[in-house]
Design a protein around this motif. Structure first.
Motif, PDB file in Angstrom:
ATOM      1  N   THR A  15      27.620  18.627  27.997  1.00 24.72           N
ATOM      2  CA  THR A  15      28.264  19.595  27.106  1.00 24.72           C
ATOM      3  C   THR A  15      29.250  20.464  27.868  1.00 24.72           C
ATOM      4  O   THR A  15      30.349  20.752  27.377  1.00 24.72           O
ATOM      5  N   TYR A  16      28.869  20.886  29.077  1.00 21.51           N
ATOM      6  CA  TYR A  16      29.739  21.771  29.849  1.00 21.51           C
ATOM      7  C   TYR A  16      31.085  21.111  30.124  1.00 21.51           C
ATOM      8  O   TYR A  16      32.140  21.701  29.913  1.00 21.51           O
ATOM      9  N   GLY A  17      31.053  19.861  30.594  1.00 16.85           N
ATOM     10  CA  GLY A  17      32.293  19.164  30.886  1.00 16.85           C
ATOM     11  C   GLY A  17      33.147  18.973  29.651  1.00 16.85           C
ATOM     12  O   GLY A  17      34.385  19.074  29.700  1.00 16.85           O
ATOM     13  N   LEU A 126      41.554  31.919  26.130  1.00 19.97           N
ATOM     14  CA  LEU A 126      40.932  30.865  25.327  1.00 19.97           C
ATOM     15  C   LEU A 126      40.048  29.982  26.194  1.00 19.97           C
ATOM     16  O   LEU A 126      38.919  29.642  25.818  1.00 19.97           O
ATOM     17  N   GLY A 127      40.553  29.614  27.367  1.00 18.89           N
ATOM     18  CA  GLY A 127      39.768  28.793  28.276  1.00 18.89           C
ATOM     19  C   GLY A 127      38.496  29.486  28.712  1.00 18.89           C
ATOM     20  O   GLY A 127      37.434  28.856  28.809  1.00 18.89           O
ATOM     21  N   ALA A 128      38.583  30.781  28.977  1.00 22.42           N
ATOM     22  CA  ALA A 128      37.403  31.536  29.384  1.00 22.42           C
ATOM     23  C   ALA A 128      36.358  31.577  28.274  1.00 22.42           C
ATOM     24  O   ALA A 128      35.155  31.455  28.526  1.00 22.42           O
ATOM     25  N   SER A 129      36.809  31.739  27.039  1.00 23.96           N
ATOM     26  CA  SER A 129      35.879  31.810  25.912  1.00 23.96           C
ATOM     27  C   SER A 129      35.152  30.482  25.697  1.00 23.96           C
ATOM     28  O   SER A 129      33.925  30.439  25.600  1.00 23.96           O
ATOM     29  N   LEU A 130      35.911  29.383  25.648  1.00 24.03           N
ATOM     30  CA  LEU A 130      35.298  28.070  25.450  1.00 24.03           C
ATOM     31  C   LEU A 130      34.470  27.655  26.660  1.00 24.03           C
ATOM     32  O   LEU A 130      33.396  27.050  26.523  1.00 24.03           O
ATOM     33  N   GLY A 131      34.969  27.979  27.841  1.00 25.00           N
ATOM     34  CA  GLY A 131      34.239  27.622  29.055  1.00 25.00           C
ATOM     35  C   GLY A 131      32.875  28.279  29.132  1.00 25.00           C
ATOM     36  O   GLY A 131      31.887  27.656  29.552  1.00 25.00           O
ATOM     37  N   ARG A 132      32.792  29.533  28.709  1.00 25.64           N
ATOM     38  CA  ARG A 132      31.498  30.232  28.750  1.00 25.64           C
ATOM     39  C   ARG A 132      30.526  29.666  27.717  1.00 25.64           C
ATOM     40  O   ARG A 132      29.312  29.696  27.917  1.00 25.64           O
ATOM     41  N   LEU A 133      31.043  29.135  26.617  1.00 30.38           N
ATOM     42  CA  LEU A 133      30.150  28.438  25.681  1.00 30.38           C
ATOM     43  C   LEU A 133      29.564  27.201  26.352  1.00 30.38           C
ATOM     44  O   LEU A 133      28.397  26.844  26.134  1.00 30.38           O
ATOM     45  N   GLY A 134      30.389  26.542  27.176  1.00 26.37           N
ATOM     46  CA  GLY A 134      29.888  25.425  27.951  1.00 26.37           C
ATOM     47  C   GLY A 134      28.826  25.861  28.941  1.00 26.37           C
ATOM     48  O   GLY A 134      27.822  25.169  29.133  1.00 26.37           O
ATOM     49  N   CYS A 135      29.040  27.014  29.560  1.00 23.33           N
ATOM     50  CA  CYS A 135      28.029  27.564  30.482  1.00 23.33           C
ATOM     51  C   CYS A 135      26.713  27.816  29.755  1.00 23.33           C
ATOM     52  O   CYS A 135      25.626  27.549  30.289  1.00 23.33           O
ATOM     53  N   PHE A 136      26.809  28.346  28.553  1.00 26.67           N
ATOM     54  CA  PHE A 136      25.595  28.630  27.784  1.00 26.67           C
ATOM     55  C   PHE A 136      24.852  27.338  27.465  1.00 26.67           C
ATOM     56  O   PHE A 136      23.618  27.282  27.543  1.00 26.67           O
ATOM     57  N   SER A 137      25.594  26.303  27.116  1.00 25.78           N
ATOM     58  CA  SER A 137      24.967  25.018  26.815  1.00 25.78           C
ATOM     59  C   SER A 137      24.308  24.415  28.046  1.00 25.78           C
ATOM     60  O   SER A 137      23.251  23.791  27.952  1.00 25.78           O
ATOM     61  N   ALA A 138      24.941  24.624  29.207  1.00 24.21           N
ATOM     62  CA  ALA A 138      24.407  24.050  30.449  1.00 24.21           C
ATOM     63  C   ALA A 138      23.312  24.903  31.063  1.00 24.21           C
ATOM     64  O   ALA A 138      22.524  24.412  31.867  1.00 24.21           O
ATOM     65  N   GLY A 139      23.282  26.195  30.705  1.00 27.74           N
ATOM     66  CA  GLY A 139      22.269  27.081  31.271  1.00 27.74           C
ATOM     67  C   GLY A 139      22.688  27.780  32.536  1.00 27.74           C
ATOM     68  O   GLY A 139      21.889  28.507  33.139  1.00 27.74           O
ATOM     69  N   CYS A 140      23.943  27.585  32.974  1.00 29.63           N
ATOM     70  CA  CYS A 140      24.389  28.246  34.203  1.00 29.63           C
ATOM     71  C   CYS A 140      24.923  29.646  33.879  1.00 29.63           C
ATOM     72  O   CYS A 140      25.062  30.020  32.722  1.00 29.63           O
ATOM     73  N   CYS A 141      25.220  30.416  34.945  1.00 34.13           N
ATOM     74  CA  CYS A 141      25.767  31.777  34.779  1.00 34.13           C
ATOM     75  C   CYS A 141      24.863  32.634  33.895  1.00 34.13           C
ATOM     76  O   CYS A 141      25.339  33.438  33.096  1.00 34.13           O
ATOM     77  N   TYR A 142      23.562  32.450  34.051  1.00 36.62           N
ATOM     78  CA  TYR A 142      22.588  33.125  33.184  1.00 36.62           C
ATOM     79  C   TYR A 142      22.399  34.593  33.577  1.00 36.62           C
ATOM     80  O   TYR A 142      22.825  35.034  34.654  1.00 36.62           O
ATOM     81  N   GLY A 143      21.747  35.336  32.677  1.00 43.19           N
ATOM     82  CA  GLY A 143      21.566  36.762  32.883  1.00 43.19           C
ATOM     83  C   GLY A 143      20.213  37.124  33.483  1.00 43.19           C
ATOM     84  O   GLY A 143      19.381  36.259  33.769  1.00 43.19           O
ATOM     85  N   LYS A 144      20.014  38.422  33.651  1.00 42.20           N
ATOM     86  CA  LYS A 144      18.761  38.937  34.189  1.00 42.20           C
ATOM     87  C   LYS A 144      17.687  38.945  33.095  1.00 42.20           C
ATOM     88  O   LYS A 144      18.004  38.949  31.903  1.00 42.20           O
ATOM     89  N   PRO A 145      16.419  38.962  33.491  1.00 47.02           N
ATOM     90  CA  PRO A 145      15.340  39.082  32.498  1.00 47.02           C
ATOM     91  C   PRO A 145      15.493  40.364  31.691  1.00 47.02           C
ATOM     92  O   PRO A 145      15.935  41.398  32.200  1.00 47.02           O
TER      93      PRO A 145
END
Length: 263
Positions: A15-17, A126-145
């Motif tokens: 999904t990320y790619g 635009l690239g940043a917005s779509l790219g971060r959706l890819g990050c969310f799908s992949a699970g990377c760049c995650y947040g703190k508890p």
């Protein structure tokens, strides 16, 4: 969270790619359209965008390796591991790599840099917005508890093995924070296009808004490689964000002063 769109035999479509590819294509389409509207060579802007993306991907991964040097120095084979190659690297590294390439290309072909930057500003948002959706799908760049009601809980063992996503723990959805904020920046830039008073105004506005956004969301990031500074008070990305805000403010003030003097 859905790290894999589908898998056929040995072929896996992540999904990320896919989101990253969509971000590049839509972003370049938008930059080319704006270039024609601003009297620039749209085909050359498209080609430059492709070169910029390739340069950005390389520098983004190099920045990632340098940011996590302690880990990669102890595990040098991981530099060329599938998980590293599949990652998008760091966003600021990508922007820096693309920006350097664009400056060199513009100087070689004698293209006006600030109008070029204005054409690319919405593209980057635009690239940043779509790219971060890819990050969310992949699970990377995650947040703190966190215990906030909108916290997210990841459960993909595949993502955990690929990028180390914490499982079964409520986390800040920092990917969505960035994605929604970048979408808002995109909207502001599109609205500002018709009111632009000087070359470079859109790029200056993007630098200030994105820098402010990234400075804020960094406080909620929990993934490794943050490169903490000042005893952990700030991260390297936050220092870069401050520099981005200051540079954008300087560019805006300079352009506004020249526009006022030309009247």
């Amino acid at each position: 969270m859905h790290p894999i769109l589908f898998k056929i035999g040995f072929f896996t479509l992540h999904t990320y790619g896919t989101m990253l590819a969509a971000a590049v294509l839509f972003g370049l389409w938008l930059a080319r359209r704006h270039a024609y509207e601003d009297g620039l060579d749209g085909d050359r802007v498209w080609n430059l965008g492709v070169y910029g993306v390739l340069s950005g991907l390389v520098v983004a991964k190099v920045w990632l390796v340098l940011a996590m040097w302690d880990y990669f120095a102890a595990n040098p084979r991981e530099i060329f591991a599938l998980s590293t190659l599949q990652s998008g690297g760091t966003f600021y590294g990508g922007v820096l790599g693309a920006l350097v390439l664009i400056i060199l290309y513009a100087r070689y072909w004698k293209l006006p840099f600030l109008p070029l930057a204005d054409a690319y500003a919405p593209c980057v948002a635009l690239g940043a917005s779509l790219g971060r959706l890819g990050c969310f799908s992949a699970g990377c760049c995650y947040g703190k508890p966190t215990e906030v009601a909108w916290g997210v809980i990841f459960s993909s063992e595949y993502a955990h093995g690929l990028v180390g996503t914490p499982l079964h723990t409520r986390l800040h959805p920092t990917q969505l924070y960035d994605s929604f904020a970048a979408a808002g920046i995109l909207l502001v830039l599109l609205l500002m296009r018709r009111r632009k008073r000087f070359p470079g105004q859109l790029w200056a506005l993007f630098m200030m808004l994105y820098g402010l956004m990234r400075f804020t969301t960094e406080f909620f990031r929990g993934d490794p490689g943050r490169t903490e500074l000042f005893g952990g008070a700030l991260s390297l990305m936050q220092v870069v964000s401050v520099a981005l805000i200051v540079s954008g403010a300087w560019l805006w003030r300079r352009g506004a002063a020249r526009a006022a003097h030309a009247k």
